[in-house]
Every structure is written in structure tokens, then in C-alpha cells.
Write a protein that holds these residues in place. Structure first.
Motif, mmCIF file in Angstrom:
data_model
loop_
_atom_site.group_PDB
_atom_site.id
_atom_site.type_symbol
_atom_site.label_atom_id
_atom_site.label_comp_id
_atom_site.label_asym_id
_atom_site.label_seq_id
_atom_site.Cartn_x
_atom_site.Cartn_y
_atom_site.Cartn_z
ATOM 1 N N ASP A 75 1.751 4.873 1.501
ATOM 2 C CA ASP A 75 1.525 5.652 2.713
ATOM 3 C C ASP A 75 1.318 7.123 2.365
ATOM 4 O O ASP A 75 1.335 7.521 1.205
ATOM 5 C CB ASP A 75 2.654 5.451 3.729
ATOM 6 C CG ASP A 75 3.995 6.006 3.268
ATOM 7 O OD1 ASP A 75 4.060 6.699 2.244
ATOM 8 O OD2 ASP A 75 5.006 5.735 3.953
ATOM 9 N N TRP A 76 1.153 7.941 3.381
ATOM 10 C CA TRP A 76 0.843 9.352 3.148
ATOM 11 C C TRP A 76 2.023 10.124 2.568
ATOM 12 O O TRP A 76 1.850 11.231 2.060
ATOM 13 C CB TRP A 76 0.310 10.001 4.415
ATOM 14 C CG TRP A 76 1.267 9.990 5.568
ATOM 15 C CD1 TRP A 76 1.500 8.956 6.425
ATOM 16 C CD2 TRP A 76 2.116 11.045 5.986
ATOM 17 N NE1 TRP A 76 2.443 9.299 7.350
ATOM 18 C CE2 TRP A 76 2.848 10.589 7.104
ATOM 19 C CE3 TRP A 76 2.345 12.336 5.530
ATOM 20 C CZ2 TRP A 76 3.781 11.372 7.761
ATOM 21 C CZ3 TRP A 76 3.274 13.112 6.206
ATOM 22 C CH2 TRP A 76 3.972 12.637 7.289
ATOM 23 N N ASN A 77 3.239 9.563 2.617
ATOM 24 C CA ASN A 77 4.410 10.184 1.990
ATOM 25 C C ASN A 77 4.579 9.765 0.539
ATOM 26 O O ASN A 77 5.498 10.221 -0.132
ATOM 27 C CB ASN A 77 5.691 9.823 2.751
ATOM 28 C CG ASN A 77 5.809 10.540 4.065
ATOM 29 O OD1 ASN A 77 5.333 11.666 4.206
ATOM 30 N ND2 ASN A 77 6.412 9.901 5.039
ATOM 31 N N GLY A 78 3.736 8.864 0.059
ATOM 32 C CA GLY A 78 3.836 8.382 -1.304
ATOM 33 C C GLY A 78 4.746 7.174 -1.457
ATOM 34 O O GLY A 78 5.045 6.763 -2.572
ATOM 35 N N ASN A 79 5.178 6.578 -0.352
ATOM 36 C CA ASN A 79 6.042 5.398 -0.383
ATOM 37 C C ASN A 79 5.210 4.129 -0.319
ATOM 38 O O ASN A 79 4.230 4.059 0.421
ATOM 39 C CB ASN A 79 7.016 5.411 0.801
ATOM 40 C CG ASN A 79 7.922 6.615 0.790
ATOM 41 O OD1 ASN A 79 8.411 7.030 -0.252
ATOM 42 N ND2 ASN A 79 8.129 7.196 1.956
ATOM 43 N N LYS A 92 0.852 -1.188 0.000
ATOM 44 C CA LYS A 92 0.000 0.000 0.000
ATOM 45 C C LYS A 92 0.886 1.235 0.000
ATOM 46 O O LYS A 92 2.035 1.202 0.404
ATOM 47 C CB LYS A 92 -0.894 0.023 1.237
ATOM 48 C CG LYS A 92 -1.910 -1.098 1.259
ATOM 49 C CD LYS A 92 -2.786 -1.005 2.464
ATOM 50 C CE LYS A 92 -3.782 -2.155 2.460
ATOM 51 N NZ LYS A 92 -4.610 -2.160 3.653
#
Length: 143
Positions: free
Chosen positions: A76-80, A74
Motif C-alpha cells: 500500500d501507499w504506506n509501504g505495508n 500488494k
């Protein structure tokens, strides 16, 4: 909650950036292939530790080991992209699997620690990276 983090090498990330539109399809496959390697090592370490070195007969039901699993990749909110190894909740008794794993990993008053996560991370690092590189190369060849 028990947490395990493995960082990807820079040259690997540079190869990923060259793939353009296909990266969102390839990255989850690559991460999950590496995650499977680490998951198996964590599972084997946990099986070796549960019930060993106790003064009384083990009361293990196998529920903790069977609840161990790998999440799908998935963002995450950092785009990782991330995959996580963890425990399904709750137990049949209502108690938290993560709490029990934490007690096993770090111990508590009267119970010495029996680490299984940290040694699994160290022992499977190279194999995990190799598996991810192999899967990445396979996916690039299939383009």
C-alpha cells in the motif's frame, strides 16, 4: 465494501526485518498462507448464513459465495504489504456483491443482521497467525 484487517505480532515483524533482501519474496507467501485460512472461514460462515432463517424459500444463486476471493499480496501507499478478502464485482444483474454482503452482515429495515465477517475474523485469528508463522519458518529454513 466489506473489509477485514488482521494485525501481525511485533516479534514476527522483527524476524522479517532480519531477512534483508529476501523479505519482498517471503512476505507475500506468508500473508497469502494466512489469508487462505481466513478466506475459508469467511466462506464457510457465509455458506451457513445464506438462505437460512428466511420466511420464504431462499432465492440464492450461489453467486455471492463464488465471487468471494483473496487478492494477491500488494504494497500500500504506506509501504505495508496487504492481502484482502473480498468479492469480485459486478454480479450478472449489475448489482454490487459488496452491497449484498454488507446487507447480510449488518441487516436492513425488515431484515435482521447475519454477521459472517466479524465472527470469521475472531474465530480464525489464531489459526491464521499460526499458519503465517509456519510458512515464515519454512521460508527462513529454505534460505
Amino acid at each position: 465494501m466489506a473489509k477485514l484487517q488482521v494485525k501481525m505480532p511485533e516479534d514476527f515483524l522483527l524476524k522479517l526485518s532480519k531477512l534483508g533482501d529476501k523479505t519482498d519474496e517471503i512476505i507475500p507467501k506468508v500473508l497469502e498462507s494466512g489469508g487462505e485460512i481466513v478466506l475459508e472461514k469467511v466462506r464457510s460462515n457465509l455458506q451457513a448464513i445464506v438462505g437460512s432463517g428466511t420466511k420464504e424459500k431462499s432465492r440464492s444463486t450461489g453467486e455471492l459465495i463464488s465471487s468471494l476471493g483473496l487478492s494477491p499480496a500488494k504494497v500500500d501507499w504506506n509501504g505495508n504489504f496487504n492481502v484482502k478478502i473480498g468479492f469480485k464485482e459486478p454480479r450478472r444483474s449489475g448489482e454490487s456483491n459488496a452491497k449484498i454482503a454488507n446487507i447480510i452482515e449488518y441487516g436492513k429495515s425488515g431484515q435482521p443482521p447475519k454477521p459472517f465477517l466479524k465472527p470469521a475474523r475472531r474465530a480464525s485469528r489464531k489459526a491464521c497467525i499460526d499458519a503465517m508463522k509456519k510458512m515464515f519458518e519454512q521460508e527462513v529454513e529454505n534460505l
